[in-house]
Enzyme design. Structure first.
Site, PDB file in Angstrom:
ATOM      1  CB  SER A   1      -0.884  -0.010   1.237  1.00 56.40           C
ATOM      2  OG  SER A   1      -0.070   0.005   2.404  1.00 56.40           O
TER       3      SER A   1
ATOM      4  CB  CYS B   1      -1.908  -2.911  -7.738  1.00 56.36           C
ATOM      5  SG  CYS B   1      -1.046  -3.976  -8.914  1.00 56.36           S
TER       6      CYS B   1
ATOM      7  CD  GLU C   1      -5.079   0.423  -3.876  1.00 58.09           C
ATOM      8  OE1 GLU C   1      -4.453   0.566  -2.819  1.00 58.09           O
ATOM      9  OE2 GLU C   1      -4.638  -0.205  -4.858  1.00 58.09           O
TER      10      GLU C   1
ATOM     11  N   GLY D   1       4.292   2.205   1.877  1.00 60.20           N
ATOM     12  CA  GLY D   1       5.369   2.644   0.964  1.00 60.20           C
ATOM     13  C   GLY D   1       5.988   3.957   1.435  1.00 60.20           C
TER      14      GLY D   1
END
Ligand code: NAD
Length: 499
Positions: free
Chosen positions: A245, A302, A402, A249
């Site tokens: 994610s 993703c 997201e 990150g």
């Protein structure tokens, strides 16, 4: 409850897991946690939390194997043979590996065995990088001035000890995408799978462990955020390769800066599929886009196009076909070959997705179908029905963030400029799609989309072609030569022939 979870766990000989450090399996840990199956929330295994002590031991082993060799300087032919043997062993074990992946994350068995997340793809990725080993070359440079007889040349040297941290959704492919280029370039590795999915990665680690790699070249540690953070922060690691994610990150990037670790980040996305009226088939476009949110990993991928940006003239047709697609969705036993869709990975993630569905309605989007959870025999597991929102404004949270679940937002447009502006108005830049029969438009729009890749009338990834993201979708690319560059450092050697 599905009896298949226990049946497959027993058939595959799953027991409590161990870590692999310096050529040995280590089972003695103070802390362990349960890994549960998302389709039923039944425990499937107990997993060690390696913590900073476990990470220290693994990094020390990887450091020694790198600094003392022979792995980084081994002749290309020898290193290549070892990787090629791994390709064969992974291929031989591909069926068990596929079943373990379904036992990990609930991906329907047909998809686990037969798609790009399968062990066959993992073997292909090892095969691809094995092929680079004797082709990792440097360059020579022409003399710039004539004052001295100087010769400049470059070598590509392995970056060092690699910390690899992977997500839960495609453990076989992710393992291969990190470990294969690291080994091919002569690096040593400490890999951590997701705390939610350890079985397939542990079996793949066993295959690597049984190969001819010198001790310490490959190490496996398990655990959650604490263990991941210990890897990201470790001064003995030279490079982090991370898929997960954007939230994690960002944390990794900030701690990795302390000792200037090299970093590759493959993060999240909010990809747009632009559907133009001249598309060869609106039905194919709608069903393909909807299937990516409703089948396979149920939108937990993703690159899923979670924003369908559709020309107003074909909007009703698109939505009707998307709705028709979900008639083919079949929830249920993940080991039943007729099952088409995965559960949501955790109860926590179910709550998060349901929160977004509420927000979408509160912010004025029109819920066309879904938005609820199946009950009956599926109530013990983490299932959410495929969901479609229409009349979505791109500023809404469901279009900007997201969700990582089975939720598709349909956003109308009137002109190409407007479609492109909507696509690019995103904090993410992972992938995108264009559905059109007009190839001139496809090239014009595809080049202007601010994403790492764009699929025209379809989308896929290949081991030899780069994939990755812009903006909050990460940095660096995986696939092909770009990855070899990312796992090597350039060394310039200067030879003075007059010296
Ligand atoms: P996640 O970020 O929650 O976890 C990923 C890994 O990071 C796990 O191994 C986890 O234990 C570890 N981790 C957690 N906290 C950490 C910390 N502080 N320091 C270091 N490591 C830490 O992601 P997830 O839920 O496993 O996967 C879903 C996410 O991954 C989505 O955002 C998805 O888009 C992304 N993803 C991206 C790609 C890509 O190629 N771009 C592919 C698959 C998944």
């Amino acid at each position: 409850m599905f009896s298949s979870i226990v049946r497959e766990r027993d058939r595959l000989g799953v027991s409590d897991l161990s870590n692999f450090v310096n050529g040995d399996w280590v089972a003695d840990f103070d802390q362990r946690f349960d890994q549960v199956h998302p389709s039923t929330n039944q425990p499937v295994t107990r997993v060690p939390e390696a913590g900073s002590r476990g990470v220290d031991a693994a990094v020390a082993a990887a450091r020694r194997a790198f600094d003392q060799g022979p792995w980084p300087t081994m002749a290309a032919r020898e290193r290549k043979k070892i990787l090629q043997k791994l390709v064969d062993r992974i291929s031989d074990a591909s069926e068990d590996l596929g079943y373990l992946q379904t036992l990990d994350n609930g991906i329907p068995i047909n998809f686990s065995l037969n798609t790009r997340v399968s062990a066959v793809t993992a073997a292909d990725i090892f095969d691809h990088y094995a092929g680079w080993i004797d082709k990792i070359t440097g360059e020579t440079y022409p003399q710039y001035t004539d004052t001295q007889n100087l010769h400049f040349m470059t070598y590509r040297e392995p970056v060092g000890v690699v910390g690899a941290i992977i997500p839960w959704n495609a453990p076989l492919m992710m393992f291969a995408l990190k470990v294969a280029p690291a080994l091919a370039t002569g690096c040593t590795v400490v890999l951590k799978p997701s705390e939610l999915a350890n079985l397939a990665a542990s079996r793949l680690a066993q295959i690597v462990a049984e190969s001819d790699l010198p001790p310490g070249v490959f190490n496996l540690v398990t655990g959650g955020a604490e263990t991941g953070a210990a890897i990201a922060d470790h001064p003995g690691i030279d490079k982090i390769t991370f898929t997960g994610s954007p939230f994690v990150g960002e944390k990794i990037l900030s701690v990795a800066g302390k000792n200037m670790k090299r970093v590759t980040l493959e993060l999240g996305g909010k990809s747009a599929a632009l559907v133009f009226p001249e598309a060869r088939s609106i039905e194919v476009a709608a069903k393909t886009v909807m299937a990516l949110s409703s089948t396979f990993l149920s939108g937990q991928v993703c690159s899923t196009p979670t924003r369908a940006v559709v020309h107003r003239s074909v909007l009703d047709e698109f939505i009707a076909h998307a709705q028709a697609q979900i008639a083919s969705v079949k929830f249920g036993d993940p080991f039943d070959t007729a099952t088409t869709s995965a559960p949501i990975i955790s109860a926590r993630q179910v709550e998060r997705i349901m929160g977004y569905i509420d927000k979408g309605q509160q912010q004025g989007a029109r819920l066309v179908f879904g938005g609820d959870r199946p009950n009956g025999p599926l109530a013990d597991g983490n299932w959410i029905n495929p969901t479609l929102f229409a009349d979505v404004d791109n500023k809404m949270d469901i279009a900007q963030e997201e969700i990582f679940g089975p939720v598709l937002s349909v956003i109308p447009f009137d002109t190409e400029e407007e479609a492109l502006a909507i696509a690019n108005d995103s904090q993410y830049g992972l992938s995108g799609g264009i559905w059109t029969a007009d190839l001139t438009r496809a090239f014009r729009v595809g080049r202007a989309m601010r994403t790492g890749s764009v699929g025209i009338n379809g989308y896929s990834v290949m081991p030899n072609s780069p994939a990755g993201g812009l903006k909050r979708s990460g940095m660096g690319r995986e696939g092909g030569w770009s990855t070899i560059e990312a796992f090597t450092e350039l060394k310039t050697l200067i030879l003075n022939l007059d010296g």
